[in-house]
Design an enzyme around this catalytic site. Structure first.
Site, PDB file in Angstrom:
ATOM      1  N   VAL A   1      29.209  74.268  37.074  1.00 44.14           N
ATOM      2  CA  VAL A   1      29.464  73.390  35.934  1.00 44.14           C
ATOM      3  C   VAL A   1      28.180  73.175  35.131  1.00 44.14           C
ATOM      4  O   VAL A   1      28.154  73.348  33.909  1.00 44.14           O
ATOM      5  CB  VAL A   1      30.027  72.028  36.421  1.00 44.14           C
ATOM      6  CG1 VAL A   1      30.177  71.070  35.245  1.00 44.14           C
ATOM      7  CG2 VAL A   1      31.358  72.230  37.122  1.00 44.14           C
TER       8      VAL A   1
ATOM      9  N   LYS B   1      17.200  78.556  43.747  1.00 41.28           N
ATOM     10  CA  LYS B   1      18.090  78.703  42.587  1.00 41.28           C
ATOM     11  C   LYS B   1      17.278  78.633  41.291  1.00 41.28           C
ATOM     12  O   LYS B   1      17.444  79.455  40.389  1.00 41.28           O
ATOM     13  CB  LYS B   1      19.117  77.556  42.617  1.00 41.28           C
ATOM     14  CG  LYS B   1      20.391  77.837  41.859  1.00 41.28           C
ATOM     15  CD  LYS B   1      21.375  76.681  42.040  1.00 41.28           C
ATOM     16  CE  LYS B   1      22.682  77.174  42.602  1.00 41.28           C
ATOM     17  NZ  LYS B   1      23.689  76.141  42.758  1.00 41.28           N
TER      18      LYS B   1
ATOM     19  N   LEU C   1      36.591  73.669  32.990  1.00 42.69           N
ATOM     20  CA  LEU C   1      36.171  75.075  33.010  1.00 42.69           C
ATOM     21  C   LEU C   1      36.765  75.791  34.213  1.00 42.69           C
ATOM     22  O   LEU C   1      36.593  75.337  35.343  1.00 42.69           O
ATOM     23  CB  LEU C   1      34.639  75.161  33.091  1.00 42.69           C
ATOM     24  CG  LEU C   1      33.849  74.321  32.091  1.00 42.69           C
ATOM     25  CD1 LEU C   1      32.352  74.391  32.402  1.00 42.69           C
ATOM     26  CD2 LEU C   1      34.121  74.797  30.673  1.00 42.69           C
TER      27      LEU C   1
ATOM     28  N   GLY D   1      43.636  77.380  45.442  1.00 44.60           N
ATOM     29  CA  GLY D   1      42.439  77.057  46.226  1.00 44.60           C
ATOM     30  C   GLY D   1      41.318  76.735  45.264  1.00 44.60           C
ATOM     31  O   GLY D   1      41.577  76.311  44.138  1.00 44.60           O
TER      32      GLY D   1
ATOM     33  N   CYS E   1      38.079  72.914  42.947  1.00 46.60           N
ATOM     34  CA  CYS E   1      38.599  71.733  42.236  1.00 46.60           C
ATOM     35  C   CYS E   1      39.968  71.261  42.700  1.00 46.60           C
ATOM     36  O   CYS E   1      40.115  70.118  43.141  1.00 46.60           O
ATOM     37  CB  CYS E   1      38.651  72.011  40.743  1.00 46.60           C
ATOM     38  SG  CYS E   1      37.025  71.967  39.991  1.00 46.60           S
TER      39      CYS E   1
END
Ligand code: UDX
Ligand code: ADP
Length: 443
Positions: free
Chosen positions: A12, A36, A155, A259, A262
């Site tokens: 997100v 990351k 999204l 699945g 969310c």
């Protein structure tokens, strides 16, 4: 051009940050995960999301997006701070807010100029108020004004960039209309309808939307099961229903169910919130139950086709990700199906175009293969779990000839039952005629 900080560079946060940068803003993304951030600084997106890496690289080059693990650096000039951290599920189905709370505390610590805090993480109704409270309680300088706006994301993984740039609507909830309108200006280039409401209503729109979509899928799955009992074809039923504008064609794909990161967590969290506030969420509970049953039904059908036992049978799995165009394994139906198969003594081989690395970390005892044909070799049955495009045009004759038994369980209804039977497969879809055997009878 606005100065934006995004907390959390996951699906997100990174999509939000990269897309806002692409719209001409200066964006700082801050994440606690050093690996990351290092990878993102080099223009490498550490997960699979079509089109995202290209946007990140373009904006890195243009000097519009920056990555850091330092809150001080990210929040220094921010006019807007987006919270996009993860909200995992707690032990009882409730949302775990510890990451959101940690982010709010960091904002408070670094707040030295007026700012609008925008919450993008999916959070229980009332969290906007809690975030405001945490910031207020932890601010070094309590005289600095700040405003909290809830701006839920819609999204879909796999098409998140497209969804960001082409939203159906922008939902903004706040105690300050002015703050909400300032956030709306960030989205102005996208020309989408804007709904400005209070914090709790905005938060509820997110849960209600996801719960409705999950309900639509569970509804069509229940219809699919009835179709199997009565000899109708759910694909045509869904087509016929979807052409009614009041119903619409989307999210009527029958299969092994929903699945992902969310739907499962959001539907359970909404049911939990309802139950703990004196409501009886009977529809939501059924929606969850139908979804669980879809996987059990498939394994049950396969067991019957294999003579009542899965012991020592070799089962090939095509697709592991929870949906195509992602490498995300969160709540992927494949995991539950594979666990059930293994529990009954089957040997499992699998292939996925993008999710194998993530799958290896959570699935034990599975033989991971390099392509669908290796999966088919010597298999007693194949289960199509994720409808990747590359599975739609396989050389099915070759697949059949490689298998020990030509049983094809199509968990997403991507194959034509007639064609598959003509090739010699024992084909079972979901809701495609008697016992899933197709309207014209068959094997
Ligand atoms: C969802 C929401 O759609 C999105 O707005 C946002 O809130 C995040 O959650 P996502 O989970 O990425 O997006 O994927 P989505 O395309 O919604 O699919 C969710 C699940 O439903 C997948 O497992 C998919 O396979 C399943 N699905 C979808 C069906 O089983 N049938 C359908 O017809 C559509
Ligand atoms: P989502 O799918 O909701 O975007 P992800 O798990 O993909 O969830 O991403 C959430 C990101 O938020 C992760 O990269 C995680 O490291 C980051 N994160 C979690 N807590 C914090 C925090 N307090 N500050 C900054 N980043 C955080």
């Amino acid at each position: 051009m606005k100065e934006i900080a995004v907390i959390g560079a996951g699906y997100v946060g990174l999509v939000t940050g990269a897309c806002f940068a692409d719209l001409g803003n200066r964006v700082w993304c801050v994440d606690v995960n050093e690996a990351k951030i290092e990878s993102l600084k080099m223009g490498k997106v550490p997960f699979f999301e079509p089109g995202l890496e290209e946007i990140v690289r373009r904006n890195l080059k243009a000097g519009r997006i920056f990555f850091t693990t330092s809150y001080a650096e990210a929040l220094k000039n921010a006019e807007f701070i987006f919270i996009a951290v993860n909200t995992p599920e707690g032990s009882e189905g409730e949302a775990d807010l510890s990451y959101v709370e940690a982010a709010a505390k960091e904002i408070a610590k670094h707040l030295d100029h007026p700012v609008i805090v925008v919450n993008k993480s999916t959070v229980p109704i009332g969290t906007g108020d809690i975030v405001a409270e945490i910031i207020r309680e932890n601010m070094a300088n309590p005289s600095i004004p700040f405003w909290v706006v809830s701006n839920p994301e819609f999204l879909r993984e796999g098409s998140a960039v497209h969804d960001f740039m082409n939203p159906d609507r922008i939902v903004l909830g706040s105690t300050s209309r002015e703050a909400a309108e300032k956030v709306a200006e960030l989205y102005a280039p996208l020309q989408a309808p804007v709904i400005i409401t209070d914090l709790r209503t905005a938060e509820m729109i997110k849960y209600a939307s996801n719960a409705f979509l999950a309900t639509k899928i569970s509804f069509i799955n229940e219809i699919a099961n009835i179709c199997e009992a009565l000899g109708a074809d759910v694909k045509v039923v869904a087509w016929g229903m979807g052409l009614d504008h009041r119903i619409g064609p989307e999210f009527l794909g029958a299969g092994i169910g929903w699945g992902g990161s969310c739907f499962p967590k959001d539907v359970r969290a909404l049911a939990y919130m309802a139950a703990t506030h004196g409501c009886h969420p009977q529809l939501l509970r059924s929606v969850i139950e139908i979804n669980q049953d879809q996987r059990r039904r498939l394994v049950h059908k396969l067991r019957s086709l294999l003579g009542g036992s899965l012991r020592n049978k070799v089962i090939g799995i095509l697709g592991l990700a929870f949906k195509p165009n992602t490498d995300d394994m969160r709540e992927a139906p494949s995991v539950e199906i594979i666990h059930m198969l293994q529990h009954e003594g089957a040997k499992v081989k699998a292939y996925d175009p993008a999710a194998m690395e993530n799958a290896k970390a959570i699935l034990n005892g599975v033989e991971f293969k390099e392509d669908p044909y290796q999966v088919a070799e010597g298999a007693d049955a194949l289960i199509l779990v994720t409808e990747w495009n590359e599975f739609k045009q396989l050389d099915m004759e070759r697949i059949k000839n490689l298998m020990r038994k030509p049983i094809l369980m199509d968990g997403r209804n991507i194959y034509d039952p007639e064609k598959m039977r003509a090739l010699g497969f024992i084909y079972r879809g979901i809701g495609r005629g008697f016992d899933g055997a197709g309207t014209s009878g068959g094997s």
